[in-house]
Every structure is written in structure tokens, then in C-alpha cells.
Design a protein around this motif. Sequence first.
Motif, short mmCIF file in Angstrom:
data_model
loop_
_atom_site.label_atom_id
_atom_site.label_comp_id
_atom_site.label_asym_id
_atom_site.label_seq_id
_atom_site.Cartn_x
_atom_site.Cartn_y
_atom_site.Cartn_z
N SER A 267 1.44 23.45 -4.00
CA SER A 267 0.46 22.47 -2.70
C SER A 267 -1.21 21.46 -3.84
CB SER A 267 -0.95 23.04 -2.02
OG SER A 267 -1.97 23.26 -1.95
N TRP A 268 -1.33 20.42 -3.88
CA TRP A 268 -2.24 19.93 -4.31
C TRP A 268 -3.68 20.70 -4.83
CZ3 TRP A 268 -7.01 19.42 -2.84
CH2 TRP A 268 -7.30 19.09 -1.81
N ARG A 269 -3.67 21.50 -4.46
CA ARG A 269 -4.55 22.59 -5.26
C ARG A 269 -4.88 23.17 -6.36
NH1 ARG A 269 -4.56 21.82 0.38
NH2 ARG A 269 -6.61 21.59 2.13
N GLU A 270 -3.49 22.99 -6.13
CA GLU A 270 -2.83 23.53 -7.55
C GLU A 270 -2.67 22.96 -8.76
OE1 GLU A 270 1.16 25.61 -6.97
OE2 GLU A 270 0.91 25.89 -5.47
N ASP B 119 1.02 -0.63 0.06
CA ASP B 119 0.05 -0.09 -0.25
C ASP B 119 0.31 0.99 0.34
OD1 ASP B 119 -2.30 -1.40 -0.19
OD2 ASP B 119 -3.40 -0.87 2.03
N ARG B 120 1.66 1.15 0.55
CA ARG B 120 3.04 2.30 0.67
C ARG B 120 3.67 2.86 -0.68
NH1 ARG B 120 7.41 0.34 4.30
NH2 ARG B 120 7.65 -0.88 3.17
N THR B 121 3.43 2.06 -1.77
CA THR B 121 3.96 2.02 -3.02
C THR B 121 2.68 3.16 -3.47
OG1 THR B 121 4.55 0.17 -2.83
CG2 THR B 121 4.68 1.11 -5.34
N PHE B 122 1.23 3.08 -3.29
CA PHE B 122 0.46 3.89 -3.98
C PHE B 122 0.83 5.57 -3.52
CE2 PHE B 122 -0.72 -0.41 -4.88
CZ PHE B 122 -1.15 0.07 -6.31
N ALA B 123 0.32 6.65 -4.37
CA ALA B 123 -0.20 7.75 -3.84
C ALA B 123 -1.13 8.22 -2.61
CB ALA B 123 -0.09 9.04 -4.78
N ILE C 283 3.51 11.91 -3.93
CA ILE C 283 4.13 12.14 -4.81
C ILE C 283 5.38 12.87 -4.59
CG2 ILE C 283 3.36 12.69 -6.82
CD1 ILE C 283 0.41 12.22 -6.46
N LYS C 284 5.42 13.95 -4.52
CA LYS C 284 6.86 14.66 -4.05
C LYS C 284 7.74 14.23 -3.46
CE LYS C 284 6.97 19.03 -1.94
NZ LYS C 284 6.63 19.68 -1.09
N ARG C 285 7.46 13.46 -2.65
CA ARG C 285 8.71 12.22 -2.13
C ARG C 285 9.18 11.15 -3.66
NH1 ARG C 285 6.85 11.04 3.09
NH2 ARG C 285 5.53 9.57 2.28
N ALA C 286 8.34 11.10 -4.45
CA ALA C 286 8.31 10.17 -5.38
C ALA C 286 9.67 10.93 -6.51
CB ALA C 286 7.38 9.07 -5.57
N ALA C 287 8.39 12.53 -6.24
CA ALA C 287 8.98 12.86 -7.50
C ALA C 287 10.91 12.94 -7.52
CB ALA C 287 8.58 13.76 -7.57
N GLY C 288 10.80 13.02 -6.38
CA GLY C 288 12.54 13.67 -5.74
C GLY C 288 13.34 11.92 -5.84
N LYS C 289 12.46 11.40 -5.79
CA LYS C 289 13.74 10.06 -5.68
C LYS C 289 14.28 9.50 -7.44
CE LYS C 289 12.85 4.93 -4.73
NZ LYS C 289 12.49 4.01 -4.06
N PHE C 290 12.93 9.92 -8.59
CA PHE C 290 12.78 9.00 -8.93
C PHE C 290 13.39 10.57 -10.51
CE2 PHE C 290 10.17 5.93 -8.22
CZ PHE C 290 10.45 5.00 -7.70
#
Length: 166
Positions: free
Chosen positions: A101-104, A42-46, A86-93
Amino acid sequence: MTTAYPAIRAGNWFVWRREGYAISMATKKHELDAAERNAMSDRTFAFPRVRKEPLNDARHVRNAIARFDQVRDVSDAERDEAFRRIKRAAGKFGVEMTERSWRELGKPTRTMKSSDKPRTPAKAGSERSKAERSKAELYAEARRRHIEGRSSMTKAELLRALGTSR
């Protein structure tokens, strides 16, 4: 004459074998089949509760950013956590993110579909004049206002009919 070598799957990689040793690991498979998706934690999903938007590689992270507002039946708190993931994964990859913000990214309202979002800033902000609208837009407004005979009207006739009715 070319020789076909058997391919052996090793995870998401295909390894071609010839006489007992690997020749190439050239093809990376990006699509997740049902078994691979079910095997992911489950941790692999946003969105872990609904198991939406896997974040296992850069391609899936970009897809999660693009489709963020299409995920339904999640709370604002879950969206906050998903955006952090998603931000953490974006940095990783190595995926570039400009949103803070997700509101954007755009949160859908109860009645709004993702296809209903305005496509240009002009549509989102000030209303365009009737003359700048397409015939289809004018027809939709005439239908909303219940103008008789609208189906056979030209654009000019729709403009006149909309200008006089209120």
C-alpha cells in the motif's frame, strides 16, 4: 590516432556513424529534458494531474517509489491510483516492490517534511532516555522549554536543567 565519429541522436540513444553505418548504440541517456518530459502523455506519470514521477523506465520507477511521499497537493484517491500505476510499471520493468500500500511508503502530514520523518525505529517508537540523546537533541528540548542560559551549557548541564524543569 583515433578518429572522432559524429554522434546522431535517435530517441534516447546515441548512434555513432562511420561511413554511413552504425558502429555502436552503447550510451543510453536516462535524464529527461524539458522537451521530452512535455512530450510524454499524462498516462506515463504516476501522478498525471500534476505530472509528477514519470514511469518510463526502471530507474524512474525506483525514483517514484523513493520520492512518493514528497509529492504535494494530491488527494488520497490520487495516491491510490499513483501507487497502482507504480506497481504496474514496476512489474513491467522488473523492479521489485515489497510495499502493498502507498501508506507503507509514508504519507506526509500538513506540517511534516520528508526530512522530519524518524530515521530509526527507536526514534519513532518509545522515547529514548535523556542520557542517550545527543547534545543537539537536548539543546532543542531546552529551547522548546525556554530554559535560560542553555546556549552556554554542556551536555551534563543540559541534562540537569532538563531533569529539574517540567
